[in-house]
Scaffold this active site. Sequence first.
Site, PDB file in Angstrom:
ATOM      1  N   THR A 117       0.848  -1.190   0.000  1.00 45.32           N
ATOM      2  CA  THR A 117       0.000   0.000   0.000  1.00 45.32           C
ATOM      3  C   THR A 117       0.883   1.239   0.000  1.00 45.32           C
ATOM      4  O   THR A 117       1.913   1.270   0.663  1.00 45.32           O
ATOM      5  CB  THR A 117      -0.907   0.009   1.240  1.00 45.32           C
ATOM      6  N   ILE A 146     -12.995  -5.855  -1.331  1.00 45.57           N
ATOM      7  CA  ILE A 146     -12.603  -4.460  -1.197  1.00 45.57           C
ATOM      8  C   ILE A 146     -11.926  -4.287   0.156  1.00 45.57           C
ATOM      9  O   ILE A 146     -12.446  -4.728   1.181  1.00 45.57           O
ATOM     10  CB  ILE A 146     -13.821  -3.525  -1.319  1.00 45.57           C
ATOM     11  N   THR A 167      -1.929   1.221   6.506  1.00 54.68           N
ATOM     12  CA  THR A 167      -1.493   0.054   5.741  1.00 54.68           C
ATOM     13  C   THR A 167      -1.512  -1.153   6.665  1.00 54.68           C
ATOM     14  O   THR A 167      -1.403  -1.017   7.880  1.00 54.68           O
ATOM     15  CB  THR A 167      -0.084   0.251   5.156  1.00 54.68           C
ATOM     16  N   GLY A 170      -6.170  -5.271   6.082  1.00 51.46           N
ATOM     17  CA  GLY A 170      -7.315  -4.440   5.762  1.00 51.46           C
ATOM     18  C   GLY A 170      -8.536  -4.712   6.589  1.00 51.46           C
ATOM     19  O   GLY A 170      -9.238  -3.784   7.024  1.00 51.46           O
TER      20      GLY A 170
END
EC number: 3.4.19.5
Length: 247
Positions: A117, A146, A167, A170
């Site tokens: 990221t 997502i 980062t 997620g």
Amino acid sequence: MEASIMDGPKRRCGAVSGLTTVKNPISLARLVMDKSPHSYLAFSGAEEFARQQGVEVVDNEYFITPDNVGMLKLAKEANTILFDYRIPTSGYETCGSGVESPLQMNGLPISVYAPETVGCVVVDREGRCAAATSTGGLMNKMTGRIGDSPLIGAGTYACDVCGVSCTGEGEAIIRGTLAREVAAVMEYKGLKLQEAVDFVIKHRLDEGMAGLIAVSNAGEVAYGFNCNGMFRGCATENGFMEVGIWE
């Protein structure tokens, strides 16, 4: 690919997900913020908007490298989600594709590192903060997944007190609304920026692993992570520059 951007003073934001041909997703997120009536566009709608706005697009093959093809093959064979394979496994028992890890994502075991990221936070001389985050997501992720990077308040957040970009894992960042939480504890608990970052990393990640960078409207710079390391850098208008990986 997915990305988001947020302008602190008026909390304007733009986000995109499911991109396969847009060369620079963060540029499209900026256009969603500036040129559309919406905050978030995804998949075919985001791609169509990119073409309407004249954003640079490339064939999907542009993003495919031999190294990543090889790692995807290993990931599929191992039936696991892989993070970055570039961090050495020797001495870092929670990193690398070849290491058994006790860490989990939503209850499922994964091989872990700090994901690929890219995030940026900035504050100007008038104390206005902004933040942006862009990522290719997890290797071997499920179709349609997502992550936190395009989710305002999770991977990205900016307001009148700070700007934050995250980062890491997620799913843990989403559950903890990590970026927004930094601003919240500054607003509601009266913490300074680094204190807020430390509090959030310690108390809002549960068993997840992540890191973040942040700036405040007073010009403070802060970072925090609960994993082995996080690639980061800082620069100021007077020429000061600093980079780091480990604590």
